[in-house]
Write a protein that holds these residues in place. Structure first.
Motif, PDB file in Angstrom:
ATOM      1  N   GLY A  25       0.807  -1.213   0.000  1.00 41.64           N
ATOM      2  CA  GLY A  25       0.000   0.000   0.000  1.00 41.64           C
ATOM      3  C   GLY A  25       0.838   1.260   0.000  1.00 41.64           C
ATOM      4  O   GLY A  25       0.510   2.246  -0.674  1.00 41.64           O
ATOM      5  N   PHE A  26       1.945   1.239   0.717  1.00 38.41           N
ATOM      6  CA  PHE A  26       2.828   2.403   0.748  1.00 38.41           C
ATOM      7  C   PHE A  26       3.582   2.556  -0.568  1.00 38.41           C
ATOM      8  O   PHE A  26       3.895   3.668  -0.982  1.00 38.41           O
ATOM      9  CB  PHE A  26       3.795   2.265   1.926  1.00 38.41           C
ATOM     10  N   VAL A  27       3.858   1.437  -1.240  1.00 36.94           N
ATOM     11  CA  VAL A  27       4.452   1.525  -2.574  1.00 36.94           C
ATOM     12  C   VAL A  27       3.492   2.200  -3.533  1.00 36.94           C
ATOM     13  O   VAL A  27       3.890   3.008  -4.384  1.00 36.94           O
ATOM     14  CB  VAL A  27       4.842   0.121  -3.068  1.00 36.94           C
ATOM     15  N   VAL A  28       2.194   1.904  -3.405  1.00 37.21           N
ATOM     16  CA  VAL A  28       1.195   2.555  -4.257  1.00 37.21           C
ATOM     17  C   VAL A  28       1.190   4.058  -4.022  1.00 37.21           C
ATOM     18  O   VAL A  28       1.079   4.848  -4.970  1.00 37.21           O
ATOM     19  CB  VAL A  28      -0.191   1.943  -3.986  1.00 37.21           C
ATOM     20  N   LEU A  29       1.328   4.484  -2.763  1.00 38.37           N
ATOM     21  CA  LEU A  29       1.378   5.914  -2.476  1.00 38.37           C
ATOM     22  C   LEU A  29       2.589   6.568  -3.134  1.00 38.37           C
ATOM     23  O   LEU A  29       2.481   7.664  -3.712  1.00 38.37           O
ATOM     24  CB  LEU A  29       1.421   6.135  -0.967  1.00 38.37           C
TER      25      LEU A  29
END
Length: 601
Positions: free
Chosen positions: A253-257
């Motif tokens: 999820g943080f990679v998506v951000l």
């Protein structure tokens, strides 16, 4: 396209002539370039003649509503170019209409030129207009039949069927896909293909008839939107809503951000000048205090957590693990896009249970299959998503048919391994403390930062101790069990079938030689291809290797298996490997290749 271990490919030119794309060996029973199967020498009465009697069928006509949407996605760049070109000449609507009509025509041609047929020997797919492509898979080579239904498929009652041969496909183009059939047609065809493969492996058990498969399909179907035959036994594992508490602890999820920020900056939007980001930058510089920084960190954590939970719901919702009647393993999962994946049990050479530090603290873990014939070490091999550790271990034991394989104690690796864990973890912490102390002496960092850095030392010691506690090995029945820690508190425990071990690899670094330990790696054709036991003693390594697979390492030892010191000397030269003959079916025991005399090194 490449050979898919039993999948033949033919290409037909526009004038009707066929060209062989992959020519298979005669002893495999594969299709050759002239369209006849090997063994049908006269062209009549052989498998190819019986295959020719089967009629060609078309995919479901409902795909005429799905193909245009798929073609729009493929031709989106061309449509954008057409709109831009038309805007300059004042004929935008004409260009857009022409591009839309072309997309629909391509979708119609895709459906019209795609046919398939299933004979007693082969399943064949024929597609293409100018360049005809024929793909075939012998029924006795079918190892997996997966069902997938995207949102558009589910709305129209369709399912995509993918046939696998157990060979690791390099790309999706190397798989035989029927996109798409109706749900009932896909389920019946799946039962027919798997039944034929099971009958080829076990002739004493007759394959299920289409009538019995059709009777098994009903409203009690556990897969729901896809529709599959309900297994006779209860599920080995089933996801519950409470398992979502383990999903926030992922970096995806943080990679998506981060990707979203990069996309916005590429689009010309400088996120550094946005209100919240500007406040954070000012807070870091001491302009507005720590408040904006704390708010920004909390916002990132909340957004990342929501993305992780959403991804877990979309991918793992209603995850179920079954053992089918024929012995194959089957997982079903998905919220919008549902999938039913079959994994041939005889290609499963073990399981791997792992957990990151936050998931461990919550008492969770996940499980992957160590299997051959998957694209990548973990592709299509998840057996249980992150969930309670007790249930994951129970399901893994049921898959192995050895409930105690993963629950017993491990043999520790000794004091030398413990010292190496402390040294490798503490020296970076000590270096950080020294650097911050030098910066404080120069007045570049405050005293509080230097004092806070001292907490790295006890934290590093706890981490080193935790890594050592996860380190170990044992033999449990027909499985070699390996445990070790990695990263910041993550743990992995592997149960590898001893008959699946095809070689040993021994490595010793300079520091390992000084400590009297080595790294012993069990090589296999499945999963990660190699599973290491780090910092194990030389004598224990030889004993374990000989007990796990008798005779595999013996030809590589000086003076026989009893002289562990001599084995350590051989390994100390850099690297020693014992490699056996790999058999994908798992039949027979590996044999070591003759080794060169050590005296000639």
């Amino acid at each position: 396209m490449s050979d898919l271990s039993g999948m033949g490919h033919l290409h037909e030119a526009g004038d009707g002539r066929r060209e062989a794309h992959d020519e298979h060996k005669a002893d495999d029973g594969h299709q050759v370039g002239d369209g006849r199967e090997v063994g049908d020498t006269d062209g009549t009465g052989g498998p190819a003649a019986r295959s020719a009697d089967a009629p060609w069928k078309r995919l479901s006509p409902r795909m005429l509503f799905v193909h245009p949407v798929q073609e729009l996605g493929k031709t989106a760049p061309a449509l954008i170019v057409a709109l831009v070109a038309g805007s300059g000449s004042g004929h935008r609507h004409i260009y857009a209409l022409g591009a839309g009509v072309l997309t629909v025509v391509l979708a119609l041609l895709r459906w019209y030129t795609t046919t398939y047929r299933v004979s007693p020997e082969l399943v064949e797919l024929r597609k293409g207009l100018l360049r005809r492509q024929i793909s075939s898979v012998p029924l006795d080579r079918v190892r997996a039949v997966d069902l997938t239904a995207h949102v558009a498929h589910r709305v129209l009652g369709l399912t995509r069927l993918t046939v696998g041969t157990g060979h690791a496909a390099e790309s999706e183009e190397d798989e035989l896909k029927l996109d798409a059939l109706t749900r009932d047609e896909a389920v019946l065809l799946r039962e027919q293909l798997l039944g034929a493969a099971e009958a080829a492996d076990a002739p004493a058990e007759p394959a299920r008839s289409p009538e019995s498969a059709r009777a098994a399909v009903g409203s009690s179907d556990p897969i729901g939107p896809i529709g599959s035959v309900a297994p006779a036994d209860p599920p080995l594992a089933r996801m519950r809503p409470g398992w979502l508490r383990f999903s926030p602890f992922s970096y995806s999820g943080f990679v998506v951000l981060v990707v979203l920020v990069c996309v916005l900056m590429e689009a010309g939007l400088d996120v550094r000048h946005l209100g919240p980001v500007d406040s954070v930058v000012s807070g870091l510089g001491g302009g507005h205090g720590p408040g904006p920084v704390i708010e920004a960190v909390l916002a990132v954590l909340v957004l990342g957590t929501l993305l992780n939970v959403s991804q877990s719901v979309m991918k793992h919702w209603n995850f179920t693990l079954h053992r089918r009647r024929g012995g194959n393993l089957e997982t079903t999962h998905g919220l919008l896009t549902t999938r039913a994946i079959t994994l041939e049990e005889r290609r499963v050479h073990g399981v791997e249970i792992g957990a990151s530090l936050p998931v461990r603290l919550l008492g969770g873990a996940h499980c992957f299959a160590i299997a051959t014939g998957v694209r990548g070490p973990q592709h299509n091999a998840m057996l249980v998503p992150p969930g309670p550790r007790d249930e994951v271990v129970r399901a893994a034991g049921a898959v192995l048919r050895a409930p105690d394989a993963l629950t017993g104690p491990l043999v520790p690796h000794g004091a030398a391994a413990l010292r190496r864990r402390y040294v490798r973890t503490l020296w970076p912490c000590a270096l950080a403390v020294l650097v911050l102390g030098a910066l404080w002496w120069d007045g570049d960092v405050p005293l509080l930062a230097w004092l806070a850095s001292a907490l790295l030392l006890p934290a590093g010691a706890l981490l080193a101790r935790d890594r050592y506690r996860s380190l170990g090995h044992t033999l449990s029945g027909r499985y070699l069990v390996i445990g070790h820690g990695e990263g910041a508190g993550a743990r992995r425990r592997v149960a590898l079938a001893r008959e699946g071990i095809i070689g040993w690899n021994v490595r010793r670094s300079l520091f390992q030689r000084r400590a009297g330990v080595l790294t012993l790696t069990a090589t296999t054709a499945a999963g990660r291809k190699g599973y290491a036991m780090q910092d194990i003693g030389a004598e224990e390594a030889v004993r374990l290797a000989e007990e796990a697979v008798a005779g595999l390492m013996a030809p590589f030892l000086v003076g026989g298996t009893g002289e562990a010191a001599e084995a350590a000397e051989v390994a100390g030269a850099g690297e020693a490997a014992a490699t056996g003959e790999s058999k994908e079916s798992g039949e027979g025991s590996p044999r070591a290749r003759p080794a060169e005399p050590v005296a000639e090194r």
